[in-house]
Design a protein around this motif. Structure first.
Motif, PDB file in Angstrom:
ATOM      1  N   ASN A 112      33.443 146.234  17.426  1.00 27.89           N
ATOM      2  CA  ASN A 112      33.164 145.952  15.590  1.00 27.89           C
ATOM      3  C   ASN A 112      33.130 144.693  15.790  1.00 27.89           C
ATOM      4  OD1 ASN A 112      32.176 148.959  15.685  1.00 27.89           O
ATOM      5  ND2 ASN A 112      34.603 149.642  15.493  1.00 27.89           N
ATOM      6  N   LEU A 113      34.492 144.137  15.557  1.00 25.63           N
ATOM      7  CA  LEU A 113      33.575 142.626  15.437  1.00 25.63           C
ATOM      8  C   LEU A 113      32.809 141.336  15.905  1.00 25.63           C
ATOM      9  CD1 LEU A 113      38.029 141.723  15.782  1.00 25.63           C
ATOM     10  CD2 LEU A 113      36.237 142.088  13.229  1.00 25.63           C
ATOM     11  N   MET A 114      32.788 141.958  17.230  1.00 30.90           N
ATOM     12  CA  MET A 114      31.715 141.238  18.300  1.00 30.90           C
ATOM     13  C   MET A 114      30.276 141.596  17.354  1.00 30.90           C
ATOM     14  SD  MET A 114      32.780 139.155  19.858  1.00 30.90           S
ATOM     15  CE  MET A 114      31.430 138.568  20.409  1.00 30.90           C
ATOM     16  N   MET A 115      29.349 143.201  16.756  1.00 28.50           N
ATOM     17  CA  MET A 115      28.973 143.038  16.227  1.00 28.50           C
ATOM     18  C   MET A 115      28.913 143.184  15.280  1.00 28.50           C
ATOM     19  SD  MET A 115      27.634 144.776  18.548  1.00 28.50           S
ATOM     20  CE  MET A 115      25.771 145.256  17.837  1.00 28.50           C
ATOM     21  N   ALA A 116      29.582 142.483  14.503  1.00 22.78           N
ATOM     22  CA  ALA A 116      28.840 142.123  12.540  1.00 22.78           C
ATOM     23  C   ALA A 116      29.456 140.750  13.406  1.00 22.78           C
ATOM     24  CB  ALA A 116      30.776 142.510  11.812  1.00 22.78           C
ATOM     25  N   PHE A 117      29.813 140.308  13.908  1.00 21.66           N
ATOM     26  CA  PHE A 117      29.708 138.193  14.145  1.00 21.66           C
ATOM     27  C   PHE A 117      28.204 137.820  14.056  1.00 21.66           C
ATOM     28  CE2 PHE A 117      29.734 135.020  16.904  1.00 21.66           C
ATOM     29  CZ  PHE A 117      29.639 133.983  15.661  1.00 21.66           C
ATOM     30  N   ILE A 118      27.432 139.824  14.983  1.00 21.97           N
ATOM     31  CA  ILE A 118      26.442 138.868  15.745  1.00 21.97           C
ATOM     32  C   ILE A 118      25.455 139.554  14.638  1.00 21.97           C
ATOM     33  CG2 ILE A 118      24.639 139.812  16.805  1.00 21.97           C
ATOM     34  CD1 ILE A 118      26.466 140.111  19.394  1.00 21.97           C
ATOM     35  N   ARG A 119      25.712 140.623  13.812  1.00 27.53           N
ATOM     36  CA  ARG A 119      24.864 140.578  12.644  1.00 27.53           C
ATOM     37  C   ARG A 119      24.396 139.702  11.346  1.00 27.53           C
ATOM     38  NH1 ARG A 119      27.365 146.055  12.316  1.00 27.53           N
ATOM     39  NH2 ARG A 119      26.714 146.565  14.362  1.00 27.53           N
ATOM     40  N   GLU A 120      25.822 139.122  10.928  1.00 25.84           N
ATOM     41  CA  GLU A 120      25.712 137.654  10.242  1.00 25.84           C
ATOM     42  C   GLU A 120      25.161 136.419  10.515  1.00 25.84           C
ATOM     43  OE1 GLU A 120      29.409 135.714   8.640  1.00 25.84           O
ATOM     44  OE2 GLU A 120      29.909 137.459   8.744  1.00 25.84           O
ATOM     45  N   GLU A 121      24.297 136.595   9.488  1.00 22.85           N
ATOM     46  CA  GLU A 121      23.162 135.268  10.038  1.00 22.85           C
ATOM     47  C   GLU A 121      24.151 134.007   9.646  1.00 22.85           C
ATOM     48  OE1 GLU A 121      19.487 133.413   7.142  1.00 22.85           O
ATOM     49  OE2 GLU A 121      19.754 136.111   7.547  1.00 22.85           O
ATOM     50  N   MET A 177      39.881 147.430  13.411  1.00 23.72           N
ATOM     51  CA  MET A 177      39.014 147.786  13.679  1.00 23.72           C
ATOM     52  C   MET A 177      38.974 147.223  15.362  1.00 23.72           C
ATOM     53  SD  MET A 177      35.877 145.550  10.736  1.00 23.72           S
ATOM     54  CE  MET A 177      34.586 145.825  11.433  1.00 23.72           C
ATOM     55  N   SER A 178      38.254 147.731  16.027  1.00 21.71           N
ATOM     56  CA  SER A 178      37.519 147.152  17.253  1.00 21.71           C
ATOM     57  C   SER A 178      37.348 146.340  17.941  1.00 21.71           C
ATOM     58  CB  SER A 178      37.021 148.195  18.612  1.00 21.71           C
ATOM     59  OG  SER A 178      36.262 148.269  18.116  1.00 21.71           O
ATOM     60  N   ILE A 179      37.808 145.297  18.877  1.00 18.56           N
ATOM     61  CA  ILE A 179      36.399 144.202  19.321  1.00 18.56           C
ATOM     62  C   ILE A 179      35.579 144.114  19.823  1.00 18.56           C
ATOM     63  CG2 ILE A 179      36.088 142.558  21.268  1.00 18.56           C
ATOM     64  CD1 ILE A 179      39.233 143.083  21.785  1.00 18.56           C
TER      65      ILE A 179
END
Length: 55
Positions: free
Chosen positions: A5-14, A1-3
């Motif tokens: 994608n990791l940041m977007m997943a972190f932002i989406r995670e409540e 995973m790219s950075i």
């Protein structure tokens, strides 16, 4: 995973947002305590100096 994608997943995670909110609240509380204790220290120093001058 790219950075990205990791940041977007972190932002989406409540849970991530909740952690950020707690961090911001903790920072504000810490800053408030620093101001309060600084002012309290200044007041105590002034009162001690008054007592010393009176003696």
């Amino acid at each position: 995973m790219s950075i990205k994608n990791l940041m977007m997943a972190f932002i989406r995670e409540e849970e991530g947002l909740t952690m950020v909110e707690y961090a911001v609240a903790g920072g504000l509380i810490a800053a408030g305590l620093v101001v309060i204790f600084t002012n309290l220290g200044t007041a105590i120093t002034a009162k001690i100096q008054e007592i010393i001058d009176a003696l």
